[in-house]
Design a protein around this motif. Sequence first.
Motif, mmCIF file in Angstrom:
data_model
loop_
_atom_site.group_PDB
_atom_site.id
_atom_site.type_symbol
_atom_site.label_atom_id
_atom_site.label_comp_id
_atom_site.label_asym_id
_atom_site.label_seq_id
_atom_site.Cartn_x
_atom_site.Cartn_y
_atom_site.Cartn_z
ATOM 1 N N ASP A 121 41.048 -6.011 -28.068
ATOM 2 C CA ASP A 121 39.718 -5.524 -27.205
ATOM 3 C C ASP A 121 38.435 -5.183 -27.916
ATOM 4 O OD1 ASP A 121 41.350 -3.346 -27.519
ATOM 5 O OD2 ASP A 121 41.746 -3.237 -25.525
ATOM 6 N N SER B 126 36.542 -9.181 -21.958
ATOM 7 C CA SER B 126 37.830 -8.240 -21.449
ATOM 8 C C SER B 126 38.685 -9.164 -20.657
ATOM 9 C CB SER B 126 37.258 -7.338 -20.471
ATOM 10 O OG SER B 126 36.500 -7.824 -19.315
ATOM 11 N N SER B 127 38.514 -10.182 -19.985
ATOM 12 C CA SER B 127 39.696 -10.958 -19.266
ATOM 13 C C SER B 127 40.532 -11.583 -20.342
ATOM 14 C CB SER B 127 39.087 -11.893 -18.112
ATOM 15 O OG SER B 127 38.269 -12.861 -18.750
ATOM 16 N N LYS C 283 42.595 -9.099 -21.990
ATOM 17 C CA LYS C 283 43.776 -8.948 -21.066
ATOM 18 C C LYS C 283 44.899 -9.771 -20.911
ATOM 19 C CE LYS C 283 44.717 -7.099 -16.482
ATOM 20 N NZ LYS C 283 45.900 -7.835 -16.257
ATOM 21 N N LYS D 103 46.890 -9.558 -24.273
ATOM 22 C CA LYS D 103 47.961 -8.327 -24.028
ATOM 23 C C LYS D 103 48.976 -8.821 -23.251
ATOM 24 C CE LYS D 103 45.003 -4.421 -25.026
ATOM 25 N NZ LYS D 103 44.591 -3.240 -24.205
ATOM 26 N N ASP D 104 48.805 -9.509 -21.871
ATOM 27 C CA ASP D 104 49.859 -9.552 -21.122
ATOM 28 C C ASP D 104 50.683 -10.725 -21.385
ATOM 29 O OD1 ASP D 104 48.614 -8.191 -19.211
ATOM 30 O OD2 ASP D 104 47.645 -9.644 -17.950
#
Length: 487
Positions: free
Chosen positions: A178, A184-185, A188, A191-192
């Motif tokens: 990040d 940011s999306s 994310k 990461k997910d």
Amino acid sequence: MSSFKRYSLLNAFVSSLLVMLLMLLVFSFSGLTLLGWITVAVSGGVVFLILQIVQWQIISRSEMEVAEAIAHVEMMSSGEYSGSDVRSSFGVGHLVDVVSESVSKIQQQHNQILLEKKELNIRLGIADAENKHLTSILNTLNDAVVVTDSFNEIAMANSAASKLFRFNLDESKRLPVDQIINDSSLAKLIKDTREGQHKHTRRLEQRVVKGGSESVYDVTLSSVYTTNQANSNIASQNVNSGVVTILRDVTREREIAETKSDFVSNVSHELRTPLSSIKAYMEMLIDGEAEDEKTRFEFYNIIQGETNRLSRLIDNILNISRIESGVVRVQREHTSLMSIVTEAVNIMLPQARAKQIELVEIPSPDYFQVYADRDMILQCVLNLLSNAIKYTSDGGRVSVSVSVDDSSEMVRVVVNDTGVGIPEEDVPHLFDKFYRVADHKKLAKGTGLGLNLVKHVIETVHNGEVNIESEVNHGSTFTFALPIAED
Ligand code: ADP
């Protein structure tokens, strides 16, 4: 003689003397005769001295052996000596043997380590070369590639990714995702995926802001699994060790798809409108609703106008596709641009009248000819006049003139209107296929093909030139010029 030896010898004499004195003192109270008293004391001192000398010799001998052993060990550690031949009665030889054995084991281990180090260096070199090769392959890709590890840190990225997210490739390694991906999306999502919320490979469309404008990316996120064999007692299991993210810019493809779909719906509408009109008037004629000759004539005229509109649309589509694919057949002839303009004005008069637009042809005193495909040029003039009428409000004025530019030896056709005009930012795009000014879409139906065809026919096929001058709310002037025909 070493200082230690000298000290020990001195120590032996002094202590023997002390023993002698002590014995003299002790035996002075024993009632012995003077001779007996001296004899006992001297013999005690001598015995003590002999013992001291023997001890001293033992110490010197062991000192020598230790020195010899140290010398052997030093030779062994420097690799010059491999076995022990130290003769000793104090077990130093055995000690040297043990040390020698340990040293040779250490040496073997050292050699093994050196070998392994060499092998590891070779492997490292190969891995490094492979890594560089892989990096250069990745850098040839237009798609942005970002590889993250099990800590969500950047393990690898290519130059397309560094351009897209504006980060320095060399400084990005091992930095949190990040911190590198300024979206940011998307960070994310990566990461997910790593945390196993989305299994294996996932594809989705993501909008990324790039240089102030938004682009559409086709994003593929794939989890990387490695087999965990750290503990041989535990059954090996697959562990998510990172994520490979590939971003492909599909902005242009999406735009084309959108434009194509707009085009199909526009063309369908454009085809349906004149067809429905033709059908309606035909039915009225068949049903005998046009009772008098005048009404019938009016209906015939409308049918003819709509048929012309239909055939112009189909001609535009076909001609653009032919010119673009290079299979257009150009039938050049010496022809008068004036006569083409007159014919186009006559064709467009009904359309202009329907909007109470004054359509005027400004006569020219000169006579000149061009060497061109008459039908193609007629279609261009019709497109320009049709646009001028479409984008001019009811009651406006459209004029067309033909003139000669002696200096450039070109003949110019100028179509001027008092219509809505064109915003400055749209002008550079007007000749793009399917391009339409957004605000004009509600004013009139169109396909965005007319001006593209004009550009192709005048510039590509006839080596001429096309220009636009326009002012919003005041009107537009479209000009095209063709070389004057040589005699
Ligand atoms: P269309 O079928 O939409 O008219 P064109 O290629 O002929 O397609 O024209 C492209 C766009 O240029 C039009 O949609 C319109 O926005 C603008 N345009 C063309 N001619 C004129 C004009 N005379 N006045 C204002 N806008 C015009």
